[in-house]
Design an enzyme around this catalytic site. Structure first.
Site, mmCIF file in Angstrom:
data_model
loop_
_atom_site.group_PDB
_atom_site.id
_atom_site.type_symbol
_atom_site.label_atom_id
_atom_site.label_comp_id
_atom_site.label_asym_id
_atom_site.label_seq_id
_atom_site.Cartn_x
_atom_site.Cartn_y
_atom_site.Cartn_z
ATOM 1 C CB ALA A 116 34.966 97.228 32.415
ATOM 2 C CE LYS A 117 30.333 102.244 36.975
ATOM 3 N NZ LYS A 117 30.127 103.443 36.165
#
Ligand code: NAD
Length: 427
Positions: A116-117
């Site tokens: 994720a980011k």
């Protein structure tokens, strides 16, 4: 008489869009390892993306609205994991690319996380601490339905730190009714952080640089090093590499670079940066530009700032024998091809900076167990993980006769594809 027109050779325009770059890297590796078309479609896209408008009441009473994002690329191997970046140039596509790199990174070091980011388009250097806290808390509140210790666990990235993580942890805990230290990593030690997390990205980079020195026959204690970026990753890499006998000849930050071919005094440099906020102006050094730092004659180049720093435009001038990508995405795919042909060993970002997420995983494990390890224990475990990951990637690159980046992707893709295939496509 008509003269024949000689075409002027021009360098082709490079596509510098991070997400398209990530997809091109993925496609190259997926082709090499024969990934089936259905899974290819699943794994090249993010699973879930959130786009946010974040209103903040500023210190002067006005209201500003900031754009923010959280992207979850894959949760096939476990909860999503990835940092949060505050930078004026953040884009949705950049966050999508960074989220996918997290998926491959976690798989390469074999920790049970997906990728994720997050990011907010802002310049934190222009915001007061109070404004930053309000922006961070609003963002944390907006993403809180999709984050959590067993869902998605944010961490620091460019221009975010342990304080940012503490605000996110507090906001999440307050709105969920119980203290949840496992919702973020990179926290202060006294709030459930881990020893060694602050240094982990740079220490992991050191371990893979050592492995790269072994395969290239370079002696680290005689090597010269240039480092672009002097934040968490770059400054600690300078310190650790110097402790291991390397000579740091040049460093840079957003304000410029400095050079001393005989070697910079890293202790004095860290003090100078702490005092002045920049590396620029260190006594006994010559000023150079941040771009020049990349092109110096040296054994090891460590890009530790932002994306797209080594491109078709400057790749012919890169002189290092090892490029250790502490930063995410510093080399474009076209520049990669040139470096590979020239025999430069690129330790790709998804391996070189994976020490950060590895110790984030250790922090999460310690938080869930409420049992904390000492620093030696953390560093020993990190070394084992990084040395094994380098060996896995190196042997994949030999097996498929490809560069280290494609080798790294192959290792990551095979592990994530295996998990996705075995879990099946729901419903
Ligand atoms: P940071 O905010 O601590 O430092 C960023 C540094 O880059 C600063 O010194 C800044 O001045 C410098 N910089 C910005 N623009 C520059 C330019 N044009 N030229 C030269 N220097 C410039 O960020 P960080 O955490 O050290 O992250 C740096 C890179 O490492 C990013 O690509 C990030 O995604 C990657 N990374 C960081 C971690 C981590 O744990 N911190 C983990 C994995 C990857």
């Amino acid at each position: 008489m008509a003269t024949a027109r000689i075409p002027i050779p021009i360098k082709p325009e490079e596509d510098l869009n991070s997400f398209r770059i990530a997809m091109r890297q993925f496609d190259t590796a997926a082709e090499k390892c024969g990934l089936e078309p259905g899974l290819r479609e699943v794994l090249r896209r993010p699973r879930r993306s959130l786009s946010l408008s974040l209103p903040v009441k500023m210190d002067d009473g006005t209201i500003r609205v900031f754009d923010g994002y959280r992207v979850q690329h894959s949760s096939a191997r476990g909860p999503c994991k990835g940092g949060i970046r505050y930078h004026p140039n953040v884009t949705f596509d950049e966050v999508k690319a960074l989220a996918s790199w997290m998926t491959w990174k976690c798989a390469i070091v074999n920790i049970p996380f997906g990728g994720a980011k997050g990011g907010i388009v802002c310049d934190p250097r222009q915001l007061s601490k109070n404004e930053l806290e309000h922006l961070t808390r609003r963002y944390a509140y907006e993403i809180s339905p999709i984050i959590g210790p067993d869902k998605d666990i944010p961490a620091p990235d460019v221009y975010t730190d342990a304080q940012t993580m503490a605000w996110i942890m507090d906001t999440y805990s307050m709105t969920h009714g119980s203290s949840a230290p496992g919702v973020v990593t990179g926290k202060p030690l006294f709030l459930g952080g881990s020893f060694g997390r602050n240094e982990a990205t740079a220490r992991g980079c050191l371990f893979v640089i050592r492995s790269a020195c072994e395969v290239t026959g370079i002696k680290l204690n005689r090597a010269t090093v240039a480092i672009q970026g002097f934040g968490n990753a770059g400054s600690i890499a300078a310190e650790l590499l110097a402790q291991n006998g390397a000579t740091i000849i040049a460093v840079s930050d957003s304000r410029g670079g400095i050079l001393n071919r005989a070697g910079l005094n890293v202790t004095a440099l860290l003090e100078h940066k702490a005092k002045t906020g920049s590396v620029v102006g260190l006594p006994n050094s010559d000023p150079i530009s941040s771009e020049d730092v990349l092109e110096l004659q040296c054994d090891i180049l460590v890009p530790a700032a932002l994306e797209n720093q080594i491109t078709l435009e400057n790749v012919d001038r890169i002189q290092a024998r090892i490029v250790a990508e502490a930063a995410n995405g510093p080399t474009t795919p076209d520049a990669d091809i040139v470096l590979y042909k020239r025999g430069v060993l690129v330790i790709p970002d998804i391996l070189a900076n994976a020490g950060g997420v590895t110790v984030s995983y250790f922090e999460w494990v310690q938080d869930l167990q409420e049992l904390f390890w000492d620093e030696d224990d953390v560093n020993r475990r990190l070394e084992r993980v990084m040395v094994k990951a380098f060996a896995d990637v190196h042997s994949a690159s030999k097996k498929y006769d490809v560069d280290m980046r494609t080798g790294a992707y192959v290792v990551g893709i095979e592990r994530v594809a295996n998990a996705t295939r075995t879990r099946g496509i729901w419903p």
